[in-house]
Design a protein around this motif. Structure first.
Motif, PDB file in Angstrom:
ATOM      1  N   CYS A 216      91.092  61.432  25.079  1.00  0.00           N
ATOM      2  CA  CYS A 216      91.906  60.898  24.765  1.00  0.00           C
ATOM      3  C   CYS A 216      91.783  60.774  23.351  1.00  0.00           C
ATOM      4  CB  CYS A 216      92.376  59.174  24.690  1.00  0.00           C
ATOM      5  SG  CYS A 216      93.639  59.505  26.375  1.00  0.00           S
ATOM      6  N   GLY A 217      90.875  60.954  22.494  1.00  0.00           N
ATOM      7  CA  GLY A 217      90.961  60.818  21.333  1.00  0.00           C
ATOM      8  C   GLY A 217      91.309  62.639  21.145  1.00  0.00           C
ATOM      9  N   LEU A 218      90.597  63.707  21.641  1.00  0.00           N
ATOM     10  CA  LEU A 218      90.980  64.861  21.581  1.00  0.00           C
ATOM     11  C   LEU A 218      92.406  65.303  21.289  1.00  0.00           C
ATOM     12  CD1 LEU A 218      88.696  66.839  21.046  1.00  0.00           C
ATOM     13  CD2 LEU A 218      88.620  67.242  23.563  1.00  0.00           C
ATOM     14  N   VAL A 219      93.331  63.971  22.519  1.00  0.00           N
ATOM     15  CA  VAL A 219      94.532  64.912  22.311  1.00  0.00           C
ATOM     16  C   VAL A 219      94.822  64.957  20.971  1.00  0.00           C
ATOM     17  CG1 VAL A 219      96.937  63.701  23.088  1.00  0.00           C
ATOM     18  CG2 VAL A 219      94.778  63.798  24.344  1.00  0.00           C
ATOM     19  N   LEU A 220      95.068  62.966  20.522  1.00  0.00           N
ATOM     20  CA  LEU A 220      96.007  62.882  18.326  1.00  0.00           C
ATOM     21  C   LEU A 220      94.899  64.190  18.124  1.00  0.00           C
ATOM     22  CD1 LEU A 220      95.401  58.954  19.040  1.00  0.00           C
ATOM     23  CD2 LEU A 220      97.062  60.440  19.064  1.00  0.00           C
ATOM     24  N   PHE A 221      93.199  64.227  18.057  1.00  0.00           N
ATOM     25  CA  PHE A 221      92.978  65.172  17.393  1.00  0.00           C
ATOM     26  C   PHE A 221      93.616  66.813  16.955  1.00  0.00           C
ATOM     27  CE2 PHE A 221      89.972  68.183  16.647  1.00  0.00           C
ATOM     28  CZ  PHE A 221      88.979  67.853  15.624  1.00  0.00           C
ATOM     29  N   ALA A 222      94.321  66.690  18.673  1.00  0.00           N
ATOM     30  CA  ALA A 222      94.602  68.428  18.742  1.00  0.00           C
ATOM     31  C   ALA A 222      96.550  68.234  17.781  1.00  0.00           C
ATOM     32  CB  ALA A 222      94.722  69.115  20.199  1.00  0.00           C
ATOM     33  N   ILE A 223      96.928  67.459  18.589  1.00  0.00           N
ATOM     34  CA  ILE A 223      98.002  66.993  17.677  1.00  0.00           C
ATOM     35  C   ILE A 223      98.295  67.093  15.851  1.00  0.00           C
ATOM     36  CG2 ILE A 223      99.874  65.466  17.744  1.00  0.00           C
ATOM     37  CD1 ILE A 223      99.504  64.648  20.395  1.00  0.00           C
ATOM     38  N   LEU A 224      97.140  66.618  15.761  1.00  0.00           N
ATOM     39  CA  LEU A 224      97.120  66.002  14.002  1.00  0.00           C
ATOM     40  C   LEU A 224      96.950  67.872  13.352  1.00  0.00           C
ATOM     41  CD1 LEU A 224      95.190  62.898  13.796  1.00  0.00           C
ATOM     42  CD2 LEU A 224      97.754  63.608  13.258  1.00  0.00           C
ATOM     43  N   MET A 225      96.443  68.489  14.236  1.00  0.00           N
ATOM     44  CA  MET A 225      95.679  69.963  13.714  1.00  0.00           C
ATOM     45  C   MET A 225      97.544  71.018  13.617  1.00  0.00           C
ATOM     46  SD  MET A 225      93.133  70.493  13.181  1.00  0.00           S
ATOM     47  CE  MET A 225      91.568  69.982  13.776  1.00  0.00           C
ATOM     48  N   LEU A 226      98.670  70.463  13.543  1.00  0.00           N
ATOM     49  CA  LEU A 226      99.669  70.807  13.652  1.00  0.00           C
ATOM     50  C   LEU A 226      99.889  72.439  13.476  1.00  0.00           C
ATOM     51  CD1 LEU A 226      99.985  68.508   9.916  1.00  0.00           C
ATOM     52  CD2 LEU A 226     100.993  68.191  12.437  1.00  0.00           C
ATOM     53  N   ASN A 227      99.294  72.713  14.625  1.00  0.00           N
ATOM     54  CA  ASN A 227      99.957  73.879  15.316  1.00  0.00           C
ATOM     55  C   ASN A 227     100.221  73.927  16.466  1.00  0.00           C
ATOM     56  OD1 ASN A 227      97.552  75.131  16.580  1.00  0.00           O
ATOM     57  ND2 ASN A 227      96.330  75.269  13.983  1.00  0.00           N
ATOM     58  N   THR A 228     100.496  75.061  16.524  1.00  0.00           N
ATOM     59  CA  THR A 228     101.508  75.336  18.182  1.00  0.00           C
ATOM     60  C   THR A 228     100.370  75.330  19.260  1.00  0.00           C
ATOM     61  OG1 THR A 228     103.592  76.425  17.146  1.00  0.00           O
ATOM     62  CG2 THR A 228     102.846  76.718  19.745  1.00  0.00           C
ATOM     63  N   THR A 229      99.332  76.074  18.692  1.00  0.00           N
ATOM     64  CA  THR A 229      98.305  76.223  19.839  1.00  0.00           C
ATOM     65  C   THR A 229      97.921  74.736  20.034  1.00  0.00           C
ATOM     66  OG1 THR A 229      97.790  78.653  18.649  1.00  0.00           O
ATOM     67  CG2 THR A 229      96.419  78.022  20.094  1.00  0.00           C
ATOM     68  N   ALA A 230      97.155  74.304  18.857  1.00  0.00           N
ATOM     69  CA  ALA A 230      96.544  72.858  19.080  1.00  0.00           C
ATOM     70  C   ALA A 230      97.681  71.737  19.576  1.00  0.00           C
ATOM     71  CB  ALA A 230      95.849  73.103  17.942  1.00  0.00           C
ATOM     72  N   MET A 231      98.608  71.745  19.680  1.00  0.00           N
ATOM     73  CA  MET A 231      99.494  70.762  20.171  1.00  0.00           C
ATOM     74  C   MET A 231      99.785  71.176  21.710  1.00  0.00           C
ATOM     75  SD  MET A 231     102.236  70.244  16.817  1.00  0.00           S
ATOM     76  CE  MET A 231     102.883  68.273  17.444  1.00  0.00           C
ATOM     77  N   THR A 232     100.057  72.755  21.993  1.00  0.00           N
ATOM     78  CA  THR A 232     100.017  73.387  23.295  1.00  0.00           C
ATOM     79  C   THR A 232      98.296  72.676  24.207  1.00  0.00           C
ATOM     80  OG1 THR A 232     101.736  74.982  22.850  1.00  0.00           O
ATOM     81  CG2 THR A 232     100.654  74.446  24.768  1.00  0.00           C
TER      82      THR A 232
END
Lengths: 491, 502
Positions: B320-336
């Protein structure tokens, strides 16, 4: 004198009528029909409560006695809210009032109760400090007699003494404050004081002392910290019916009156003087109330401290000094009446049946009395502000009201402190739920069927807890009233 | 009102509550629970198909199936519903886990009726949260989902259940206290609504106005992010998660790790980042560090645990940390990738918890030192456990690979040094995951049988097979058809809708 101005006081007069009927019934009815006294009181008070919603009572802004007395739909609404609470208290109390110990004195019990309500009406409607003090005394002194009603209990006497001494002391302080106010303004009319203070030097020590004394006087009644020391002992010693009355009706009316005084009389020195006094009072009240509640085992003491902290939340409706805060305060009182009375209803039912009021006695209650436990749980969740119960909505609105139209970081910090305190309060409310639901011990209290009146009381309170929040018309209506009829300086 | 399909995500559970309340036997309770959740699953599948059809036909609104009903007119609080691909995916996930959770609690004891009542109440909160686009109702449903956990863990849990239940409830409610302040703050700076009101709770309207002053965003964004982050098990607010999950009964662990923790991630991007793009860009680094720690720390902690549930709970912290981590990258690929990870982790961890519950129900221990050779004793459950493990460590063809791959590729797209460093650090968690998964699989399933009594144990019953098989099919479906889900999600993460992606 123009006697038609008494017509402005329709509600007060009707209440006096109820009081007289109850009094006369008690005095003159033959012995064999005395049994019906509780039923009679409840019935006649119910009629009164319902009829107060009728168009006859609804009027615009009405003034009587040279501006000493004022009524408008907002005040009518708060009185109606108190009436509803009073009706529930009466219903819940009837088993206790009909018990063998009390049966001989219950006529006085009902009469005194109605008199205190009359006093609260005056406090709410007063526009002159003299009338206000009459109302305040009328609401406080008979309560001391009611607190002492358990004639054979030592604690009841102790509580009554504590109550009357603090009540008298707080009245004295309040009136000392009034004498300063009179010195400043040369009048005791709310409006005159307001105009005299407009543009006054806010650093004037006399003004600050006057305000401090007035706030302390009403603070006693509201049991704000540091004026709360009587609360726990009185709540514990008083008969439970009286405790529930003290904790909701008495507190609700005092909170509204406090708001009227602060915003109406001292509204012009809001940001310079009393905002910060109230700020400190709120933080102290919520935090101290919560911290002391953590370790209570006696349910009545527990609810005493919980009600102290709830009073702090109610004060949040005043600090914003705006119409939304006012509406939220009234709505909070309404919801608080239902939630707290639900809790007291269960405590009363158990106390009447078994005499037990300790939290440890509630262990495993769900196994023996599932319905009582569910009612208690709903009450606790509502007091803690858990959705979808009404308490959540009232808490949300009171916070929203406190922050309405302000950019002040200090107020945001205040709300944050209050919010963090809700977590502390959730802990101790959950302790009750834990005792009832989680404990694997054998239940202490055997299964029993509570009396009809107690069940009716619980049904009403549960209906309120479920409906008041989810059905939006209550809050909408109150807010619209406050926006239209809001007190002048609030506009 | 009832012509809107989304309302049924709340109506059906309410009817289920009523049905369960009136049930007189275990069989009736089960049939109500199963029938209701099948209905919910069918509804979400139908909506996904319909949604893709509408999008293909060129409907460009940010949210579809909109419904607006005024609730508290004085404060402009509305009951607004609407979904995009992400919420639909979450709804599908929730209903599948509710369904499998009902199967997993087939023989719940004691008080089955109360158990299902609370479970369904919890699901009302979850469904309501995902369909709401009004901040107030969203927050209300969020809290509705939290409080049943206390009783569910406290009454039906195992071990130190009272302690864990209290800790979990207080920590999550503490998070929601910050959240409430943030919501009120957002409301007062939201700018006018189309209906003329001065402030609004409507998410889309607030985002369109973009009127929250930057100075306030600095204050409100961390509040909202921490508020939701607590539920998303962000370091250092993750400590409720291991205790809570370890003590919760099977279905509750499934629902909590599978769905409820996703509320945190979903809220973070739907409220914090969507409404406050400025602060999101300015302050992302703080939370990036915290979530980066969650990812690695969770994985390392899982390595040293001996209780199966603790292992899985720490692995949840990491994932779940990875989920938040990816969201914070603030780009389309990571958020997808983050959304894929939510789906993947939800299904996979539910599968894990279901299996652990089934194993525990047989062996009465969750300590891996006291068990071994389960592959011989209960081959079906053991094989399922291996599949879940493979999904967790990212075997291609299963959901974990797709999600983590997307996340790391997306994260590395950021040219910022801090982001790159943390991406590399987070990548290490894949290796650590392999360590603890393979260690458990080797010890638990293939080692020598530790306890003679275990030889008498039976394999899975039909309801357990249904539960696990459904989850495995879903995990494999995401792994094999990632493009379908990426299509569902992609639309929302366009710069037109998410200002932060510009």
């Amino acid at each position: 004198m123009d006697y038609s101005q008494f017509l402005a006081m329709k509600q007060e007069i009707a209440l006096l009528g109820v009081f007289l009927l109850v009094f006369l019934y008690d005095l003159f009815m033959p012995k064999n029909s005395q049994r019906g006294l509780s039923g009679f009181t409840i019935a006649i008070f119910a009629i009164f409560t319902v009829s107060c919603f009728c168009p006859v009572f609804i009027s615009g802004h009405e003034v009587a006695f040279g501006g000493m007395y004022v009524t408008n739909p907002v005040m009518l609404t708060i009185k109606n809210i108190l009436n509803v609470g009073m009706l529930i208290v009466l219903i819940q109390a009837s088993r206790w009032a009909n018990s063998e110990m009390q049966v001989i004195r219950r006529g006085e019990f009902y009469s005194l109760m109605l008199v205190t309500l009359f006093g609260m009406y005056l406090m709410i409607s007063a526009r002159h400090f003299l009338l206000f003090v009459i109302g305040l005394e009328c609401a406080s002194l008979p309560l001391a007699a009611m607190v002492a009603f358990e004639k054979n209990h030592y604690e009841s006497h102790e509580a009554a003494i504590k109550y009357i001494l603090t009540a008298v002391f707080s009245s004295a302080i309040f009136m000392l404050g009034l004498s300063f106010v009179y010195g400043l303004a040369g009048s005791l009319y709310f409006d005159s004081v307001y105009f005299a203070l407009t543009g006054a030097d806010a650093t004037d020590p006399m003004l600050i002392v006057a305000l401090a004394f007035v706030m302390a006087g009403v603070g006693f009644k509201l049991s704000l910290v540091p004026f709360h020391l009587w609360t726990a002992d009185v709540y514990q010693g008083a008969p439970t019916s009286v405790t529930s009355y003290l904790s909701v009706i008495s507190k609700g009316s005092a909170a509204f009156a406090f708001m009227v005084i602060l915003t109406q009389v001292f509204g012009c020195v809001y940001s310079q003087v009393w905002e910060w006094m109230l700020y400190a009072l709120i933080i102290l009240t919520i935090t101290v109330g919560n911290l002391f509640a953590l370790r209570q085992h006696n349910m009545k003491r527990f609810l005493a401290f919980s009600s102290i902290s709830q009073a702090g939340y109610i004060m949040l409706g005043i600090i914003g000094c705006n119409a939304m805060g006012m509406a939220s305060l009234m709505f909070y009182i309404l919801v608080y009446i239902f939630s707290n009375l639900a809790a007291f209803g269960v405590i009363q039912a158990i106390e009447n049946q078994t005499g037990k009021v300790d939290m440890t006695d509630y262990r495993g209650l769900y196994k023996s009395n599932p319905h009582l436990s569910v009612v208690m749980m709903l009450a606790m969740f509502s007091l803690a502000g858990i959705p979808p119960f009404a308490g959540f909505f009232s808490k949300f609105f009171i916070f929203t009201g406190a922050l309405s139209g302000t950019e002040s970081t200090a107020l945001y910090v205040l709300v944050l402190i209050a919010l963090i305190n809700t977590i502390i309060s959730l802990f101790y409310y959950l302790l009750v739920v834990k005792a009832m639901f989680l404990s694997s011990d054998e239940p202490v209290i055997a299964p029993f069927r509570s009396a009809c009146s107690e069940r009716v009381g619980m049904w009403i309170t549960v209906a309120g807890i479920l409906a008041l929040g989810l059905v939006s018309c209550f809050y909408n209506q109150i807010l619209i009233l406050c926006q239209t009829w809001g007190l002048p300086s609030l506009a | 009102m009832f012509s809107n399909p989304l309302i049924y995500f709340v109506v059906i559970p309410v009817v289920m509550l009523l049905g369960i309340y009136l049930s007189r036997s275990m069989a009736q309770i089960r049939s109500v629970a199963v029938a209701g959740s099948i209905l919910l699953t069918a509804l979400s599948v139908w909506l996904i198909v319909d949604y893709l059809g509408l999008r293909a036909a060129g409907d460009m609104a940010p949210m579809l199936y909109r419904g607006d009903w005024m609730w508290f007119s004085a404060l402009n609080i509305k009951l607004s519903v609407g979904v995009d691909g992400i919420s639909l995916a979450m709804l599908l996930l929730s209903s599948i886990i509710l369904l499998t959770g009902s199967f997993a609690s087939w023989k719940i004891n004691p008080l089955p009726k109360e158990f299902f009542l609370w479970l369904i109440l919890l699901s009302i909160g979850v469904f309501g949260f995902f369909i709401s686009i009004d901040l107030f109702t969203m927050f209300m449903f969020y809290e509705v989902a939290l409080i049943p956990m206390y009783l569910l863990i406290g009454i039906w849990g195992t071990g130190r259940k009272e302690y864990s239940a209290m800790k979990l409830t207080l920590m999550l409610m503490g998070g929601s206290a910050f959240l409430m302040l943030s919501i009120i703050g957002i409301y007062y700076h939201s700018g006018p609504d189309v209906n003329g009101a001065a402030h609004t709770f409507d998410l889309l309207q607030i985002a369109a106005n973009d009127a929250i002053p930057h100075s306030w965003q600095y204050f409100l964004f961390p509040m909202a992010f921490v508020g939701f982050g607590v539920l998303g098990a962000m370091f250092p607010f993750h400590t409720w998660s291991p205790d809570g999950h370890a003590c919760a009964p099977t279905a509750v662990s499934m629902l909590h790790a599978g769905v409820l923790m996703k509320l945190g991630g979903y809220g973070c991007f739907r409220v914090a980042i969507y409404l406050m793009p400025f602060a999101a860009q300015e302050l992302a680094w703080i939370f990036l560090i915290l979530t980066g720690i969650s990812v690695v720390y969770g994985a390392f902690s899982a390595c040293v645990q001996t209780d199966l549930k603790y292992i899985n709970a720490y692995s949840s912290v990491s994932h779940c940390g990875l989920v938040l981590f990816a969201i914070l990258m603030l780009n389309t690929t990571a958020m997808t990738g983050a959304i894929m990870q939510m789906l993947s982790h939800g299904l996979m961890t539910a599968l894990f918890f279901a299996l652990i519950g089934m194993i525990y129900g047989r062996t009465h221990t969750r300590d891996i030192r006291q068990m071994g050779g389960l592959m011989k004793i209960m081959p079906y459950l053991a094989v399922c456990y291996v599949i879940a493990g493979m999904a967790s460590l990212g075997l291609p063809g299963l959901s974990g690979f797709v999600a983590e791959m997307t996340i790391f590729v997306g994260s590395f797209e950021n040219t910022n040094t801090l982001n790159r460093v943390f991406t590399i650090i987070a990548c290490c968690s894949i290796v650590i995951t392999a360590v603890y998964i393979l260690r458990v699989v080797g010890k638990l399933l293939f080692g020598p049988v530790q306890d003679e009594h275990h030889l008498q144990l039976t394999d899975a019953t039909w309801w357990e097979r249904t539960s696990t098989a459904t989850l495995i099919i879903c995990v494999a479906a995401i792994g094999c058809f990632p493009n379908f889900f990426a299509n569902l999600i992609r639309f929302t993460f366009s710069p037109d809708i998410f200002a932060v992606l510009k």
